[in-house]
Write an enzyme that holds these catalytic residues in place. Sequence first.
Site, PDB file in Angstrom:
ATOM      1  N   CYS A 121       0.805  -1.234   0.000  1.00  0.00           N
ATOM      2  CA  CYS A 121       0.000   0.000   0.000  1.00  0.00           C
ATOM      3  C   CYS A 121       0.831   1.275   0.000  1.00  0.00           C
ATOM      4  O   CYS A 121       0.393   2.300  -0.513  1.00  0.00           O
ATOM      5  CB  CYS A 121      -0.998   0.001   1.151  1.00  0.00           C
ATOM      6  SG  CYS A 121      -0.250  -0.112   2.772  1.00  0.00           S
ATOM      7  N   LYS A 194      -5.599  -9.049  11.461  1.00  0.00           N
ATOM      8  CA  LYS A 194      -5.482  -7.610  11.239  1.00  0.00           C
ATOM      9  C   LYS A 194      -6.853  -7.081  10.843  1.00  0.00           C
ATOM     10  O   LYS A 194      -7.413  -7.472   9.819  1.00  0.00           O
ATOM     11  CB  LYS A 194      -4.455  -7.330  10.142  1.00  0.00           C
ATOM     12  CG  LYS A 194      -4.349  -5.850   9.799  1.00  0.00           C
ATOM     13  CD  LYS A 194      -3.204  -5.556   8.857  1.00  0.00           C
ATOM     14  CE  LYS A 194      -3.184  -4.098   8.459  1.00  0.00           C
ATOM     15  NZ  LYS A 194      -2.059  -3.747   7.594  1.00  0.00           N
ATOM     16  N   ARG A 216     -10.369  -0.838   2.966  1.00  0.00           N
ATOM     17  CA  ARG A 216      -9.651  -2.118   2.970  1.00  0.00           C
ATOM     18  C   ARG A 216     -10.520  -3.273   3.491  1.00  0.00           C
ATOM     19  O   ARG A 216     -10.017  -4.308   3.888  1.00  0.00           O
ATOM     20  CB  ARG A 216      -8.401  -2.018   3.847  1.00  0.00           C
ATOM     21  CG  ARG A 216      -7.424  -0.920   3.472  1.00  0.00           C
ATOM     22  CD  ARG A 216      -5.995  -1.325   3.813  1.00  0.00           C
ATOM     23  NE  ARG A 216      -5.072  -0.208   3.914  1.00  0.00           N
ATOM     24  CZ  ARG A 216      -4.632   0.517   2.877  1.00  0.00           C
ATOM     25  NH1 ARG A 216      -5.057   0.264   1.661  1.00  0.00           N
ATOM     26  NH2 ARG A 216      -3.769   1.507   3.087  1.00  0.00           N
ATOM     27  N   LYS A 247      -3.728  -7.104  15.565  1.00  0.00           N
ATOM     28  CA  LYS A 247      -3.573  -5.672  15.299  1.00  0.00           C
ATOM     29  C   LYS A 247      -4.904  -5.038  14.963  1.00  0.00           C
ATOM     30  O   LYS A 247      -5.639  -5.621  14.179  1.00  0.00           O
ATOM     31  CB  LYS A 247      -2.601  -5.515  14.121  1.00  0.00           C
ATOM     32  CG  LYS A 247      -2.384  -4.110  13.654  1.00  0.00           C
ATOM     33  CD  LYS A 247      -1.611  -4.101  12.360  1.00  0.00           C
ATOM     34  CE  LYS A 247      -1.499  -2.672  11.881  1.00  0.00           C
ATOM     35  NZ  LYS A 247      -1.077  -2.568  10.514  1.00  0.00           N
ATOM     36  N   SER A 273      -0.726   3.318  15.186  1.00  0.00           N
ATOM     37  CA  SER A 273      -0.550   4.772  15.162  1.00  0.00           C
ATOM     38  C   SER A 273      -1.675   5.535  15.848  1.00  0.00           C
ATOM     39  O   SER A 273      -1.420   6.519  16.544  1.00  0.00           O
ATOM     40  CB  SER A 273      -0.427   5.226  13.705  1.00  0.00           C
ATOM     41  OG  SER A 273      -1.548   4.801  12.950  1.00  0.00           O
ATOM     42  N   TYR A 312       5.045   2.510  19.053  1.00  0.00           N
ATOM     43  CA  TYR A 312       5.807   3.747  18.826  1.00  0.00           C
ATOM     44  C   TYR A 312       6.361   4.283  20.148  1.00  0.00           C
ATOM     45  O   TYR A 312       7.159   5.208  20.154  1.00  0.00           O
ATOM     46  CB  TYR A 312       4.911   4.775  18.125  1.00  0.00           C
ATOM     47  CG  TYR A 312       4.415   4.248  16.797  1.00  0.00           C
ATOM     48  CD1 TYR A 312       5.226   4.291  15.674  1.00  0.00           C
ATOM     49  CD2 TYR A 312       3.162   3.635  16.677  1.00  0.00           C
ATOM     50  CE1 TYR A 312       4.808   3.767  14.456  1.00  0.00           C
ATOM     51  CE2 TYR A 312       2.717   3.105  15.469  1.00  0.00           C
ATOM     52  CZ  TYR A 312       3.552   3.170  14.365  1.00  0.00           C
ATOM     53  OH  TYR A 312       3.132   2.635  13.170  1.00  0.00           O
TER      54      TYR A 312
HETATM   55  C1  PBG Z   1       0.477  -1.712   5.711  1.00  0.00           C
HETATM   56  C2  PBG Z   1       0.395  -1.415   7.164  1.00  0.00           C
HETATM   57  C3  PBG Z   1      -0.464  -0.536   7.837  1.00  0.00           C
HETATM   58  C4  PBG Z   1      -0.050  -0.532   9.171  1.00  0.00           C
HETATM   59  C5  PBG Z   1       1.000  -1.434   9.281  1.00  0.00           C
HETATM   60  N1  PBG Z   1       1.245  -1.973   8.035  1.00  0.00           N
HETATM   61  C6  PBG Z   1      -1.531   0.343   7.318  1.00  0.00           C
HETATM   62  C7  PBG Z   1      -2.796  -0.210   6.822  1.00  0.00           C
HETATM   63  O1  PBG Z   1      -3.038  -1.412   6.821  1.00  0.00           O
HETATM   64  O2  PBG Z   1      -3.580   0.614   6.344  1.00  0.00           O
HETATM   65  C8  PBG Z   1      -0.643   0.310  10.260  1.00  0.00           C
HETATM   66  C9  PBG Z   1       0.284   0.639  11.376  1.00  0.00           C
HETATM   67  C10 PBG Z   1      -0.177   1.725  12.275  1.00  0.00           C
HETATM   68  O3  PBG Z   1      -1.293   2.273  12.144  1.00  0.00           O
HETATM   69  O4  PBG Z   1       0.600   2.075  13.167  1.00  0.00           O
HETATM   70  N2  PBG Z   1      -0.565  -2.466   5.219  1.00  0.00           N
END
Ligand code: PBG
Length: 327
Positions: A121, A194, A216, A247, A273, A312
Amino acid sequence: MDLIQRSRRLRTTPVLRKMVRETRMDASSLIYPMFVKEGKGIKEEIPTMPGQFRYSVDELPKALEEVAAAGVPSVMLFGIPDHKDACGSNAWAEDGIVQKALRKAKEAVPELYYIADTCMCEYTSHGHCGILDGQYVDNDKTLEHLAKIALSQVQAGADMIAPSDMMDGRIKAIRTMLDQNGHVTVPIMSYAAKYASAFYGPFRDAAGSAPSFGDRKSYQMDYHNRKEALKEIHQDIEEGADIIMVKPALSYLDIIREAADVIDRPIAAYSVSGEYAMIKAAAKAGYMDEDSIICETATSIYRAGTDILLTYYAKEIARFIQEGRIG
Ligand code: PBG
Protein backbone atom coordinates in the site's frame (compact mmCIF):
# COMPACT_ATOMS: atom_id res chain seq x y z
CA MET A 1 -13.73 -6.84 62.20
CA ASP A 2 -13.36 -10.60 61.79
CA LEU A 3 -12.04 -10.66 58.19
CA ILE A 4 -10.18 -13.72 56.94
CA GLN A 5 -9.60 -12.36 53.44
CA ARG A 6 -7.75 -9.08 53.31
CA SER A 7 -6.63 -8.46 49.73
CA ARG A 8 -5.01 -5.21 50.79
CA ARG A 9 -2.44 -7.16 52.81
CA LEU A 10 -0.37 -7.81 49.68
CA ARG A 11 -0.62 -4.18 48.63
CA THR A 12 0.99 -2.62 51.68
CA THR A 13 4.48 -1.83 50.34
CA PRO A 14 6.04 -1.22 46.92
CA VAL A 15 8.40 -4.19 47.35
CA LEU A 16 5.55 -6.53 48.14
CA ARG A 17 3.35 -5.20 45.36
CA LYS A 18 6.13 -5.82 42.90
CA MET A 19 6.83 -9.28 44.32
CA VAL A 20 3.29 -10.45 43.61
CA ARG A 21 2.85 -8.87 40.21
CA GLU A 22 1.23 -11.21 37.73
CA THR A 23 2.49 -9.53 34.58
CA ARG A 24 6.20 -9.33 33.90
CA MET A 25 7.66 -7.35 31.04
CA ASP A 26 11.03 -7.26 29.44
CA ALA A 27 12.40 -4.77 26.93
CA SER A 28 13.68 -7.72 24.87
CA SER A 29 10.12 -8.19 23.60
CA LEU A 30 9.72 -4.67 22.20
CA ILE A 31 9.76 -3.74 18.51
CA TYR A 32 9.93 -0.13 17.35
CA PRO A 33 8.31 0.79 14.00
CA MET A 34 10.15 3.41 11.89
CA PHE A 35 9.59 5.24 8.59
CA VAL A 36 12.23 5.74 5.92
CA LYS A 37 11.97 7.94 2.85
CA GLU A 38 14.04 9.05 -0.13
CA GLY A 39 16.23 12.13 0.14
CA LYS A 40 19.16 13.37 2.19
CA GLY A 41 19.48 14.94 5.59
CA ILE A 42 15.79 14.45 6.35
CA LYS A 43 14.35 13.98 9.79
CA GLU A 44 10.82 15.31 9.59
CA GLU A 45 8.22 15.02 12.29
CA ILE A 46 5.01 13.28 11.30
CA PRO A 47 2.17 15.75 11.97
CA THR A 48 -0.35 13.08 12.98
CA MET A 49 2.21 11.30 15.19
CA PRO A 50 4.11 13.94 17.18
CA GLY A 51 7.45 12.61 18.37
CA GLN A 52 7.73 10.17 15.42
CA PHE A 53 9.76 10.97 12.32
CA ARG A 54 10.39 10.11 8.70
CA TYR A 55 14.10 9.61 8.11
CA SER A 56 16.17 9.63 4.97
CA VAL A 57 18.56 6.69 4.77
CA ASP A 58 21.60 8.77 5.78
CA GLU A 59 19.82 9.96 8.94
CA LEU A 60 18.72 6.47 9.91
CA PRO A 61 21.87 5.23 11.71
CA LYS A 62 21.73 7.98 14.35
CA ALA A 63 18.11 7.17 15.08
CA LEU A 64 18.85 3.44 15.20
CA GLU A 65 21.64 4.00 17.68
CA GLU A 66 19.16 5.75 19.96
CA VAL A 67 16.85 2.76 19.71
CA ALA A 68 19.66 0.36 20.60
CA ALA A 69 20.84 2.62 23.43
CA ALA A 70 17.32 2.63 24.86
CA GLY A 71 17.50 -1.16 25.15
CA VAL A 72 15.00 -1.88 22.39
CA PRO A 73 16.38 -4.84 20.41
CA SER A 74 14.40 -4.63 17.19
CA VAL A 75 12.86 -2.28 14.65
CA MET A 76 10.22 -2.69 11.97
CA LEU A 77 10.97 -0.67 8.85
CA PHE A 78 8.37 0.98 6.61
CA GLY A 79 9.43 2.50 3.30
CA ILE A 80 7.95 5.61 1.73
CA PRO A 81 9.01 5.68 -1.94
CA ASP A 82 9.15 8.73 -4.20
CA HIS A 83 7.78 6.78 -7.09
CA LYS A 84 4.48 4.88 -6.90
CA ASP A 85 2.81 2.88 -9.65
CA ALA A 86 -0.13 0.53 -10.14
CA CYS A 87 1.86 -2.57 -9.21
CA GLY A 88 4.03 -1.02 -6.48
CA SER A 89 7.29 -1.89 -8.23
CA ASN A 90 9.49 0.08 -5.82
CA ALA A 91 8.52 -2.46 -3.15
CA TRP A 92 10.78 -5.14 -4.67
CA ALA A 93 13.33 -2.95 -6.46
CA GLU A 94 16.93 -3.67 -5.53
CA ASP A 95 17.40 0.03 -4.91
CA GLY A 96 13.92 0.40 -3.38
CA ILE A 97 13.70 2.58 -0.31
CA VAL A 98 13.36 -0.23 2.22
CA GLN A 99 16.11 -2.26 0.57
CA LYS A 100 18.50 0.71 0.75
CA ALA A 101 17.49 1.37 4.34
CA LEU A 102 18.03 -2.27 5.32
CA ARG A 103 21.49 -2.42 3.81
CA LYS A 104 22.50 0.81 5.53
CA ALA A 105 20.98 -0.18 8.85
CA LYS A 106 22.60 -3.63 8.93
CA GLU A 107 25.96 -2.11 8.20
CA ALA A 108 25.70 0.86 10.60
CA VAL A 109 23.90 -0.71 13.57
CA PRO A 110 24.25 -4.48 13.21
CA GLU A 111 23.25 -5.21 16.80
CA LEU A 112 19.59 -4.44 16.09
CA TYR A 113 17.21 -7.06 14.68
CA TYR A 114 15.52 -5.86 11.49
CA ILE A 115 11.97 -6.73 10.51
CA ALA A 116 10.53 -5.69 7.16
CA ASP A 117 6.83 -4.96 6.78
CA THR A 118 5.82 -6.72 3.59
CA CYS A 119 2.95 -4.95 1.89
CA MET A 120 2.17 -2.90 -1.20
CA CYS A 121 0.00 0.00 0.00
CA GLU A 122 2.87 2.45 0.51
CA TYR A 123 4.08 1.66 -3.02
CA THR A 124 0.94 1.55 -5.14
CA SER A 125 -0.47 4.66 -6.80
CA HIS A 126 -3.98 3.62 -5.72
CA GLY A 127 -2.95 2.92 -2.11
CA HIS A 128 -4.41 -0.60 -1.94
CA CYS A 129 -2.43 -3.52 -0.54
CA GLY A 130 -2.28 -5.45 -3.80
CA ILE A 131 -2.77 -5.61 -7.55
CA LEU A 132 -6.13 -4.34 -8.75
CA ASP A 133 -8.57 -6.07 -11.03
CA GLY A 134 -10.98 -3.18 -11.60
CA GLN A 135 -11.91 -2.02 -8.11
CA TYR A 136 -11.11 -5.37 -6.50
CA VAL A 137 -7.73 -6.42 -5.14
CA ASP A 138 -6.80 -9.60 -7.02
CA ASN A 139 -5.69 -12.06 -4.37
CA ASP A 140 -3.64 -14.57 -6.33
CA LYS A 141 -1.91 -12.06 -8.56
CA THR A 142 -0.91 -10.12 -5.44
CA LEU A 143 0.66 -13.23 -3.91
CA GLU A 144 3.33 -13.42 -6.59
CA HIS A 145 4.30 -9.83 -5.89
CA LEU A 146 4.34 -10.27 -2.12
CA ALA A 147 6.68 -13.24 -2.45
CA LYS A 148 8.97 -11.18 -4.65
CA ILE A 149 8.92 -8.28 -2.18
CA ALA A 150 9.73 -10.54 0.76
CA LEU A 151 12.65 -12.13 -1.10
CA SER A 152 14.11 -8.76 -2.05
CA GLN A 153 13.81 -7.57 1.56
CA VAL A 154 15.64 -10.65 2.82
CA GLN A 155 18.30 -10.23 0.16
CA ALA A 156 18.77 -6.64 1.37
CA GLY A 157 19.31 -7.91 4.91
CA ALA A 158 15.92 -8.23 6.64
CA ASP A 159 16.16 -10.66 9.57
CA MET A 160 12.42 -11.31 9.62
CA ILE A 161 9.49 -10.76 7.26
CA ALA A 162 6.14 -9.41 8.44
CA PRO A 163 3.38 -9.55 5.80
CA SER A 164 0.60 -7.06 6.59
CA ASP A 165 -1.50 -7.25 3.44
CA MET A 166 -4.17 -9.78 4.52
CA MET A 167 -4.30 -11.68 1.21
CA ASP A 168 -5.28 -15.33 1.52
CA GLY A 169 -2.35 -17.71 1.10
CA ARG A 170 0.41 -15.13 1.44
CA ILE A 171 2.31 -16.94 4.16
CA LYS A 172 2.56 -20.05 2.02
CA ALA A 173 3.59 -18.02 -1.02
CA ILE A 174 6.28 -16.15 0.91
CA ARG A 175 7.55 -19.23 2.80
CA THR A 176 7.86 -21.15 -0.45
CA MET A 177 9.75 -18.33 -2.16
CA LEU A 178 12.14 -17.85 0.76
CA ASP A 179 12.81 -21.58 1.09
CA GLN A 180 13.40 -22.04 -2.62
CA ASN A 181 16.03 -19.34 -2.41
CA GLY A 182 17.78 -20.85 0.58
CA HIS A 183 16.39 -18.57 3.28
CA VAL A 184 14.94 -21.33 5.42
CA THR A 185 16.01 -19.71 8.69
CA VAL A 186 14.27 -16.36 8.13
CA PRO A 187 11.12 -16.32 10.28
CA ILE A 188 7.75 -14.94 9.22
CA MET A 189 5.68 -12.88 11.64
CA SER A 190 2.23 -12.81 10.16
CA TYR A 191 -0.19 -9.95 10.71
CA ALA A 192 -2.69 -12.79 11.04
CA ALA A 193 -5.60 -11.06 12.75
CA LYS A 194 -5.48 -7.61 11.24
CA TYR A 195 -8.71 -5.69 11.47
CA ALA A 196 -9.98 -2.99 9.10
CA SER A 197 -9.45 -0.19 11.58
CA ALA A 198 -9.69 3.58 11.74
CA PHE A 199 -6.79 3.41 14.19
CA TYR A 200 -4.43 3.22 11.19
CA GLY A 201 -5.37 6.78 10.18
CA PRO A 202 -2.21 8.55 11.42
CA PHE A 203 0.02 5.87 9.83
CA ARG A 204 -1.62 6.40 6.46
CA ASP A 205 -0.83 10.10 6.70
CA ALA A 206 2.73 9.26 7.73
CA ALA A 207 3.24 6.83 4.85
CA GLY A 208 0.93 8.45 2.29
CA SER A 209 -0.77 5.08 1.95
CA ALA A 210 -4.48 5.83 2.29
CA PRO A 211 -6.49 4.07 -0.44
CA SER A 212 -7.45 6.52 -3.21
CA PHE A 213 -10.91 4.93 -3.44
CA GLY A 214 -12.95 2.63 -1.23
CA ASP A 215 -11.50 1.03 1.88
CA ARG A 216 -9.65 -2.12 2.97
CA LYS A 217 -12.71 -4.04 4.15
CA SER A 218 -12.51 -6.62 1.34
CA TYR A 219 -9.20 -7.89 2.75
CA GLN A 220 -8.77 -6.72 6.37
CA MET A 221 -11.08 -8.21 9.01
CA ASP A 222 -14.46 -6.95 10.19
CA TYR A 223 -14.11 -5.81 13.80
CA HIS A 224 -17.37 -7.51 14.80
CA ASN A 225 -15.64 -10.88 14.50
CA ARG A 226 -13.79 -12.96 17.06
CA LYS A 227 -13.85 -16.57 15.81
CA GLU A 228 -12.65 -15.41 12.42
CA ALA A 229 -9.45 -14.14 14.06
CA LEU A 230 -8.70 -17.65 15.29
CA LYS A 231 -9.43 -19.05 11.86
CA GLU A 232 -6.99 -16.59 10.27
CA ILE A 233 -4.35 -17.40 12.89
CA HIS A 234 -4.71 -21.18 12.46
CA GLN A 235 -4.57 -20.84 8.70
CA ASP A 236 -1.40 -18.75 8.82
CA ILE A 237 0.26 -21.24 11.17
CA GLU A 238 -0.61 -24.08 8.80
CA GLU A 239 0.97 -22.08 5.99
CA GLY A 240 4.18 -21.63 7.96
CA ALA A 241 3.88 -18.51 10.14
CA ASP A 242 6.34 -18.57 13.05
CA ILE A 243 4.84 -15.69 15.03
CA ILE A 244 1.28 -14.43 14.74
CA MET A 245 0.14 -10.88 15.31
CA VAL A 246 -3.06 -9.24 16.47
CA LYS A 247 -3.57 -5.67 15.30
CA PRO A 248 -4.58 -3.11 16.57
CA ALA A 249 -3.98 -3.85 20.26
CA LEU A 250 -6.01 -1.79 22.70
CA SER A 251 -9.47 -2.37 21.24
CA TYR A 252 -8.58 -6.02 20.61
CA LEU A 253 -7.32 -7.21 23.99
CA ASP A 254 -9.97 -9.94 23.95
CA ILE A 255 -8.54 -11.32 20.72
CA ILE A 256 -5.00 -11.24 22.14
CA ARG A 257 -6.16 -13.11 25.24
CA GLU A 258 -8.01 -15.71 23.25
CA ALA A 259 -5.07 -16.31 20.95
CA ALA A 260 -2.64 -16.48 23.86
CA ASP A 261 -4.80 -19.14 25.52
CA VAL A 262 -4.99 -21.53 22.61
CA ILE A 263 -2.16 -20.84 20.17
CA ASP A 264 1.19 -22.59 20.58
CA ARG A 265 3.19 -19.90 18.82
CA PRO A 266 4.55 -16.58 20.09
CA ILE A 267 1.90 -13.85 19.94
CA ALA A 268 2.68 -10.28 18.91
CA ALA A 269 0.42 -7.27 19.34
CA TYR A 270 0.76 -4.03 17.38
CA SER A 271 -0.27 -0.92 19.26
CA VAL A 272 -0.91 1.15 16.18
CA SER A 273 -0.55 4.77 15.16
CA GLY A 274 -4.04 5.80 16.27
CA GLU A 275 -3.46 4.44 19.75
CA TYR A 276 -0.24 6.45 19.95
CA ALA A 277 -1.86 9.59 18.53
CA MET A 278 -4.79 9.44 20.98
CA ILE A 279 -2.46 9.33 23.96
CA LYS A 280 -0.27 12.11 22.55
CA ALA A 281 -3.26 14.35 21.87
CA ALA A 282 -4.80 13.81 25.29
CA ALA A 283 -1.45 14.43 26.99
CA LYS A 284 -0.88 17.58 24.98
CA ALA A 285 -4.31 18.88 25.95
CA GLY A 286 -3.39 18.25 29.58
CA TYR A 287 -6.22 15.73 30.06
CA MET A 288 -4.01 12.84 31.18
CA ASP A 289 -0.46 12.14 32.27
CA GLU A 290 1.33 10.66 29.25
CA ASP A 291 3.89 8.52 31.10
CA SER A 292 1.24 6.94 33.33
CA ILE A 293 -0.96 6.16 30.35
CA ILE A 294 1.96 4.61 28.44
CA CYS A 295 2.69 2.35 31.41
CA GLU A 296 -0.91 1.33 31.94
CA THR A 297 -1.74 0.65 28.30
CA ALA A 298 1.47 -1.27 27.60
CA THR A 299 0.96 -3.41 30.70
CA SER A 300 -2.63 -4.13 29.70
CA ILE A 301 -1.49 -5.53 26.35
CA TYR A 302 1.02 -7.84 28.04
CA ARG A 303 -1.59 -8.78 30.65
CA ALA A 304 -3.90 -9.74 27.78
CA GLY A 305 -1.25 -12.30 26.85
CA THR A 306 1.02 -10.88 24.21
CA ASP A 307 4.63 -12.04 24.12
CA ILE A 308 5.86 -9.28 21.81
CA LEU A 309 4.76 -5.65 21.57
CA LEU A 310 5.18 -3.39 18.55
CA THR A 311 4.76 0.19 19.65
CA TYR A 312 5.81 3.75 18.83
CA TYR A 313 6.42 4.11 22.57
CA ALA A 314 9.00 1.29 22.61
CA LYS A 315 11.88 3.50 23.81
CA GLU A 316 9.80 5.00 26.62
CA ILE A 317 8.48 1.61 27.70
CA ALA A 318 12.02 0.19 27.80
CA ARG A 319 12.99 3.07 30.08
CA PHE A 320 10.00 2.58 32.38
CA ILE A 321 10.81 -1.12 32.66
CA GLN A 322 14.43 -0.32 33.43
CA GLU A 323 13.39 2.21 36.07
CA GLY A 324 11.19 -0.45 37.66
CA ARG A 325 8.06 1.58 37.10
CA ILE A 326 6.47 -1.33 35.27
CA GLY A 327 7.46 -4.91 34.57
C1 PBG B 1 0.48 -1.71 5.71
C2 PBG B 1 0.39 -1.42 7.16
C3 PBG B 1 -0.46 -0.54 7.84
C4 PBG B 1 -0.05 -0.53 9.17
C5 PBG B 1 1.00 -1.43 9.28
N1 PBG B 1 1.25 -1.97 8.04
C6 PBG B 1 -1.53 0.34 7.32
C7 PBG B 1 -2.80 -0.21 6.82
O1 PBG B 1 -3.04 -1.41 6.82
O2 PBG B 1 -3.58 0.61 6.34
C8 PBG B 1 -0.64 0.31 10.26
C9 PBG B 1 0.28 0.64 11.38
C10 PBG B 1 -0.18 1.73 12.27
O3 PBG B 1 -1.29 2.27 12.14
O4 PBG B 1 0.60 2.08 13.17
N2 PBG B 1 -0.56 -2.47 5.22
